[in-house]
Design a protein around this motif. Structure first.
Motif, mmCIF file in Angstrom:
data_model
loop_
_atom_site.group_PDB
_atom_site.id
_atom_site.type_symbol
_atom_site.label_atom_id
_atom_site.label_comp_id
_atom_site.label_asym_id
_atom_site.label_seq_id
_atom_site.Cartn_x
_atom_site.Cartn_y
_atom_site.Cartn_z
ATOM 1 N N ASN A 141 33.126 -2.495 -10.570
ATOM 2 C CA ASN A 141 34.210 -1.924 -9.976
ATOM 3 C C ASN A 141 34.965 -2.273 -9.001
ATOM 4 O OD1 ASN A 141 34.894 0.827 -8.182
ATOM 5 N ND2 ASN A 141 35.751 0.455 -10.308
ATOM 6 N N ALA A 194 34.790 -6.101 -9.759
ATOM 7 C CA ALA A 194 34.743 -6.673 -11.157
ATOM 8 C C ALA A 194 35.564 -7.583 -11.208
ATOM 9 C CB ALA A 194 36.129 -5.810 -11.896
ATOM 10 N N ALA A 219 33.394 -4.829 -16.967
ATOM 11 C CA ALA A 219 34.568 -5.153 -15.756
ATOM 12 C C ALA A 219 35.651 -3.809 -15.790
ATOM 13 C CB ALA A 219 35.394 -6.411 -16.602
ATOM 14 N N THR A 261 43.617 -4.623 -16.401
ATOM 15 C CA THR A 261 42.963 -4.705 -16.817
ATOM 16 C C THR A 261 43.391 -4.961 -18.298
ATOM 17 O OG1 THR A 261 41.402 -3.295 -15.361
ATOM 18 C CG2 THR A 261 40.647 -3.200 -17.789
#
Length: 273
Positions: free
Chosen positions: A94, A98, A117, A232
């Motif tokens: 996290n 990640a 991830a 992300t």
């Protein structure tokens, strides 16, 4: 908790349950305690490994005046997996955890079967990455000038993590209160020696694409527009990987652990098909 000696540090870690190994890597100033509720939901069918990264909470580090490099964090995770006899293991990281996990896969791809991830702040992949890095430099300077409390307020604002009601996680319990107290105590290390290496990290796209590891970028359903969410999505585009939507926010594993655990099980099960 058990202790593992690694170069320049001692890592405190815990193993619970039985079944395939699942390593949970916390981010920033957080420690293994943030995953306690999630671990209890998963250890019926997984051997769940949680740990405090070097210098965090119950883990020590010798190089107290140096920055904590991402490669060093990844090497620690590698050594922990080797010590518990896991390979290949599943990994959930996290936030900054990640990022550690991405570097772990780049360095030791055969050690990880599936990496989830969850909201890694890989802002260097964004068009405004340099602007974000400059903002985090301001946060670091605020820490130097005014301390961790002022730095946290600026960090939350600049990262887009303030505003809106706090998630309803129920009344605080002693376990949660203790974890929050440890996290507060870790802020000095985070702002002094962890924040800038995390922000400067750029994933090794060539190594990640070449790895046999299945990489699943995950975002929170309530974090649209935030820097970690946008980062992300950029990671998913870089790797050509589909994005998994996880319940809750940046810390959805603690906000909605039951729902988060169910989603994580589904994602990991897809790797077995």
């Amino acid at each position: 908790m058990d202790t593992l000696e690694v170069p320049g540090a001692h890592l405190s870690y815990r193993m619970t349950g039985s079944g395939p190994v699942l390593l949970l890597i916390p981010g920033g100033p957080a420690d293994a305690g943030g995953f306690d509720r999630l671990a209890r939901l998963l250890d019926g069918d997984h051997t769940v490994v949680t740990y405090d990264p070097r210098g965090i909470s119950r883990s020590s580090r010798a190089d107290s005046d140096d920055d904590v490099r991402v490669a060093t964090q990844a090497d620690d995770a590698h050594r922990l997996l080797a010590a518990v006899g896991a390979g290949p293991a599943d990994v959930l990281g996290n936030s900054g955890g990640a990022i550690t996990a991405l570097e772990l896969v780049a360095m030791h791809p055969t050690q990880v079967r599936t990496l989830v991830a969850h909201e890694p702040p890989v802002s260097e992949l964004l068009p405004d990455g340099a602007e974000h890095r400059a903002k985090m430099d301001e946060v670091h300077q605020t820490y130097l000038d005014a301390g961790a409390g002022a730095a946290m307020a600026k960090f939350m604002s600049m990262a887009g993590l303030e505003g809106g009601p706090a998630p309803d996680t129920g009344p605080p319990n002693p376990e949660m209160l203790a974890a929050m107290a440890r996290m507060k105590a870790n802020m000095e290390l985070f702002f002094a020696h962890m924040l800038r290496p995390i922000v400067a990290y750029r994933p090794d796209a060539t190594a990640l694409r070449a790895a046999t590891t299945r990489i699943v970028p995950g975002v929170g359903t309530t974090t649209t527009g935030q820097i970690a969410h946008r980062s992300t999505l950029a990671l998913a585009e870089l790797l050509g990987a589909p994005v998994a939507d996880f319940p809750g926010g940046h810390g959805g594993f603690a906000e909605q652990p039951e729902e988060f655990a169910a989603k994580l099980r589904t994602v990991l099960a897809e790797s077995s098909v």
